[in-house]
Design an enzyme around this catalytic site. Structure first.
Site, PDB file in Angstrom:
ATOM      1  N   LYS A   1      64.304  24.560  30.130  1.00 59.22           N
ATOM      2  CA  LYS A   1      63.533  23.498  30.797  1.00 59.22           C
ATOM      3  C   LYS A   1      64.460  22.387  31.318  1.00 59.22           C
ATOM      4  O   LYS A   1      64.395  22.009  32.478  1.00 59.22           O
ATOM      5  CB  LYS A   1      62.494  22.890  29.828  1.00 59.22           C
ATOM      6  CG  LYS A   1      61.507  23.914  29.287  1.00 59.22           C
ATOM      7  CD  LYS A   1      60.481  23.283  28.372  1.00 59.22           C
ATOM      8  CE  LYS A   1      61.025  22.679  27.081  1.00 59.22           C
ATOM      9  NZ  LYS A   1      61.628  23.632  26.148  1.00 59.22           N
TER      10      LYS A   1
ATOM     11  N   ARG B   1      52.808  18.674  24.543  1.00 58.55           N
ATOM     12  CA  ARG B   1      53.288  19.644  23.565  1.00 58.55           C
ATOM     13  C   ARG B   1      52.182  20.148  22.649  1.00 58.55           C
ATOM     14  O   ARG B   1      52.423  20.951  21.762  1.00 58.55           O
ATOM     15  CB  ARG B   1      54.351  18.974  22.716  1.00 58.55           C
ATOM     16  CG  ARG B   1      55.632  19.748  22.693  1.00 58.55           C
ATOM     17  CD  ARG B   1      56.638  18.905  21.988  1.00 58.55           C
ATOM     18  NE  ARG B   1      57.815  19.636  21.696  1.00 58.55           N
ATOM     19  CZ  ARG B   1      58.925  19.571  22.415  1.00 58.55           C
ATOM     20  NH1 ARG B   1      58.975  18.860  23.504  1.00 58.55           N
ATOM     21  NH2 ARG B   1      59.972  20.246  22.028  1.00 58.55           N
TER      22      ARG B   1
ATOM     23  N   ARG C   1      73.525  19.090  19.290  1.00 59.16           N
ATOM     24  CA  ARG C   1      72.348  18.370  18.799  1.00 59.16           C
ATOM     25  C   ARG C   1      72.077  18.707  17.338  1.00 59.16           C
ATOM     26  O   ARG C   1      72.148  19.875  16.945  1.00 59.16           O
ATOM     27  CB  ARG C   1      71.119  18.766  19.650  1.00 59.16           C
ATOM     28  CG  ARG C   1      70.936  17.869  20.846  1.00 59.16           C
ATOM     29  CD  ARG C   1      69.881  18.349  21.795  1.00 59.16           C
ATOM     30  NE  ARG C   1      68.622  18.777  21.209  1.00 59.16           N
ATOM     31  CZ  ARG C   1      67.586  19.204  21.929  1.00 59.16           C
ATOM     32  NH1 ARG C   1      67.673  19.228  23.252  1.00 59.16           N
ATOM     33  NH2 ARG C   1      66.482  19.587  21.358  1.00 59.16           N
TER      34      ARG C   1
HETATM   35  P1  AP5 Z   1      67.976  24.030  27.901  1.00 60.46           P
HETATM   36  O1  AP5 Z   1      67.713  23.925  29.370  1.00 60.46           O
HETATM   37  O2  AP5 Z   1      68.691  22.901  27.255  1.00 60.46           O
HETATM   38  O3  AP5 Z   1      66.625  24.391  27.118  1.00 60.46           O
HETATM   39  P2  AP5 Z   1      65.289  23.584  26.915  1.00 60.46           P
HETATM   40  O4  AP5 Z   1      64.160  24.480  27.285  1.00 60.46           O
HETATM   41  O5  AP5 Z   1      65.373  22.257  27.609  1.00 60.46           O
HETATM   42  O6  AP5 Z   1      65.327  23.467  25.352  1.00 60.46           O
HETATM   43  P3  AP5 Z   1      65.197  22.261  24.346  1.00 60.46           P
HETATM   44  O7  AP5 Z   1      65.750  22.807  23.062  1.00 60.46           O
HETATM   45  O8  AP5 Z   1      65.819  20.989  24.854  1.00 60.46           O
HETATM   46  O9  AP5 Z   1      63.677  22.100  24.288  1.00 60.46           O
HETATM   47  P4  AP5 Z   1      62.850  21.529  23.189  1.00 60.46           P
HETATM   48  O10 AP5 Z   1      61.525  21.533  23.852  1.00 60.46           O
HETATM   49  O11 AP5 Z   1      62.897  22.183  21.868  1.00 60.46           O
HETATM   50  O12 AP5 Z   1      63.538  20.105  22.913  1.00 60.46           O
HETATM   51  P5  AP5 Z   1      63.159  18.626  23.316  1.00 60.46           P
HETATM   52  O13 AP5 Z   1      64.391  17.915  23.620  1.00 60.46           O
HETATM   53  O14 AP5 Z   1      62.028  18.606  24.279  1.00 60.46           O
HETATM   54  O15 AP5 Z   1      68.779  25.394  27.659  1.00 60.46           O
HETATM   55  C1  AP5 Z   1      69.271  25.722  26.358  1.00 60.46           C
HETATM   56  C2  AP5 Z   1      70.650  26.376  26.502  1.00 60.46           C
HETATM   57  O16 AP5 Z   1      70.493  27.633  27.171  1.00 60.46           O
HETATM   58  C3  AP5 Z   1      71.638  25.557  27.346  1.00 60.46           C
HETATM   59  O17 AP5 Z   1      72.893  25.605  26.723  1.00 60.46           O
HETATM   60  C4  AP5 Z   1      71.672  26.265  28.713  1.00 60.46           C
HETATM   61  O18 AP5 Z   1      72.936  26.200  29.302  1.00 60.46           O
HETATM   62  C5  AP5 Z   1      71.308  27.701  28.341  1.00 60.46           C
HETATM   63  N1  AP5 Z   1      70.499  28.353  29.383  1.00 60.46           N
HETATM   64  C6  AP5 Z   1      69.369  27.863  29.941  1.00 60.46           C
HETATM   65  N2  AP5 Z   1      68.873  28.725  30.856  1.00 60.46           N
HETATM   66  C7  AP5 Z   1      69.710  29.807  30.848  1.00 60.46           C
HETATM   67  C8  AP5 Z   1      69.735  31.033  31.580  1.00 60.46           C
HETATM   68  N3  AP5 Z   1      68.792  31.333  32.488  1.00 60.46           N
HETATM   69  N4  AP5 Z   1      70.727  31.901  31.327  1.00 60.46           N
HETATM   70  C9  AP5 Z   1      71.693  31.597  30.410  1.00 60.46           C
HETATM   71  N5  AP5 Z   1      71.724  30.443  29.695  1.00 60.46           N
HETATM   72  C10 AP5 Z   1      70.748  29.560  29.902  1.00 60.46           C
HETATM   73  O19 AP5 Z   1      62.524  18.071  21.942  1.00 60.46           O
HETATM   74  C11 AP5 Z   1      63.329  17.825  20.811  1.00 60.46           C
HETATM   75  C12 AP5 Z   1      62.464  17.252  19.699  1.00 60.46           C
HETATM   76  O20 AP5 Z   1      61.885  15.998  20.135  1.00 60.46           O
HETATM   77  C13 AP5 Z   1      61.234  18.108  19.302  1.00 60.46           C
HETATM   78  O21 AP5 Z   1      61.578  19.105  18.363  1.00 60.46           O
HETATM   79  C14 AP5 Z   1      60.299  17.038  18.732  1.00 60.46           C
HETATM   80  O22 AP5 Z   1      60.700  16.672  17.445  1.00 60.46           O
HETATM   81  C15 AP5 Z   1      60.537  15.858  19.660  1.00 60.46           C
HETATM   82  N6  AP5 Z   1      59.632  15.823  20.819  1.00 60.46           N
HETATM   83  C16 AP5 Z   1      59.982  15.913  22.136  1.00 60.46           C
HETATM   84  N7  AP5 Z   1      58.907  15.822  22.922  1.00 60.46           N
HETATM   85  C17 AP5 Z   1      57.834  15.674  22.095  1.00 60.46           C
HETATM   86  C18 AP5 Z   1      56.435  15.543  22.318  1.00 60.46           C
HETATM   87  N8  AP5 Z   1      55.912  15.567  23.557  1.00 60.46           N
HETATM   88  N9  AP5 Z   1      55.631  15.435  21.232  1.00 60.46           N
HETATM   89  C19 AP5 Z   1      56.144  15.402  19.980  1.00 60.46           C
HETATM   90  N10 AP5 Z   1      57.455  15.534  19.705  1.00 60.46           N
HETATM   91  C20 AP5 Z   1      58.296  15.658  20.750  1.00 60.46           C
END
Ligand code: AP5
Length: 216
Positions: free
Chosen positions: A13, A88, A160
């Site tokens: 994402k 979410r 992270r």
């Molecule tokens: P990346 O693009 O970083 O993945 P992502 O989908 O953004 O994954 P996240 O882990 O950031 O999502 P998340 O939803 O768990 O975390 P968030 O920060 O929102 O890609 C990952 C890796 O793969 C990278 O190294 C990239 O290079 C590689 N990659 C990507 N695409 C690829 C491809 N096609 N081929 C090869 N490699 C590839 O949330 C973190 C925490 O915050 C949550 O756990 C929660 O505690 C809190 N939080 C956030 N939002 C909320 C909410 N709305 N409500 C409640 N809690 C929340």
């Protein structure tokens, strides 16, 4: 254009959001990034959110809604935005619709990034992020030129704290239980388009670009 990127942890994402932001000129609103910035700055929100994030649990809705509403109030959101990480759960999706109705607007499309589950853990555990500019890397799929150093601003990359294998597994479970039901929520609104995000990055970016261009 008002878009949601939906998908499990590590689906891509944040990575795809950077391409979309540049191509379509809309701000990327990542709830995870806003929360991490608050944790880093030691704000009250950051202090409250930290424990949930480190455990891979959802931060309570009551903390999330104010944060998102404040972001929507900023000038750059007037012409559209790309949401990543919000909503979410169903309560967040319902509240989002209510917020947008009050603003006289709505979500145009939800892009669902689908990835084979076995790829997700390796992607999240191998991710590295620049402490300074936020650029994202992967130790195998998208390595920086110099290990541990950002190509763009030469600052240190970090791992992270919620990207350990154990926490990523919990985040995937939390996604299955709370966030996956949003697929049906947006199917009912006839707003969802799925993309195979197991494919290489440029292919995924091209598929999303085509979908968003067709939206105009
Ligand atoms: P990346 O693009 O970083 O993945 P992502 O989908 O953004 O994954 P996240 O882990 O950031 O999502 P998340 O939803 O768990 O975390 P968030 O920060 O929102 O890609 C990952 C890796 O793969 C990278 O190294 C990239 O290079 C590689 N990659 C990507 N695409 C690829 C491809 N096609 N081929 C090869 N490699 C590839 O949330 C973190 C925490 O915050 C949550 O756990 C929660 O505690 C809190 N939080 C956030 N939002 C909320 C909410 N709305 N409500 C409640 N809690 C929340």
């Amino acid at each position: 254009m008002r878009i949601i990127l939906l998908g499990p942890p590590g689906a891509g994402k944040g990575t795809q959001a950077e391409f979309i932001k540049k191509e379509f000129g809309i701000p990327h609103i990542s709830s995870g990034d806003i929360l991490r910035a608050n944790v880093k700055e030691g704000t009250d929100l950051g202090k409250e959110a930290k424990g949930y994030m480190e455990a891979g649990e959802l931060v309570p809705d009551s903390l999330i809604f104010g944060m998102i509403e404040e972001r929507f109030g900023m000038a750059d959101c007037q012409k559209g935005f790309l949401l990543d990480g919000f909503p979410r759960n169903e309560s967040q999706a319902v509240t989002l619709d209510e917020m947008l109705t009050k603003m006289g607007t709505k979500i145009d499309l939800v892009v669902l990034l689908e990835v084979e589950p076995e790829l997700l853990i390796a992607r999240a555990v191998g991710r590295r992020v620049c402490q300074n500019c936020g650029a994202g890397y992967h130790i195998e799929n998208m390595p920086s030129k110099v290990e541990g150093i950002c190509d763009k601003c030469e600052n240190e990359l970090f791992h992270r704290p919620d990207d350990t294998e154990e926490t990523v597994k919990n985040r995937i479970e939390v996604y299955q239980k709370n966030t996956k039901p949003l697929i049906d929520f947006y199917k009912n609104q006839k707003k969802i388009r799925a993309v195979d995000s197991s494919k290489p990055l440029p292919e995924v970016a091209a598929m999303i670009s085509k979908i968003l261009n067709d939206l105009h």
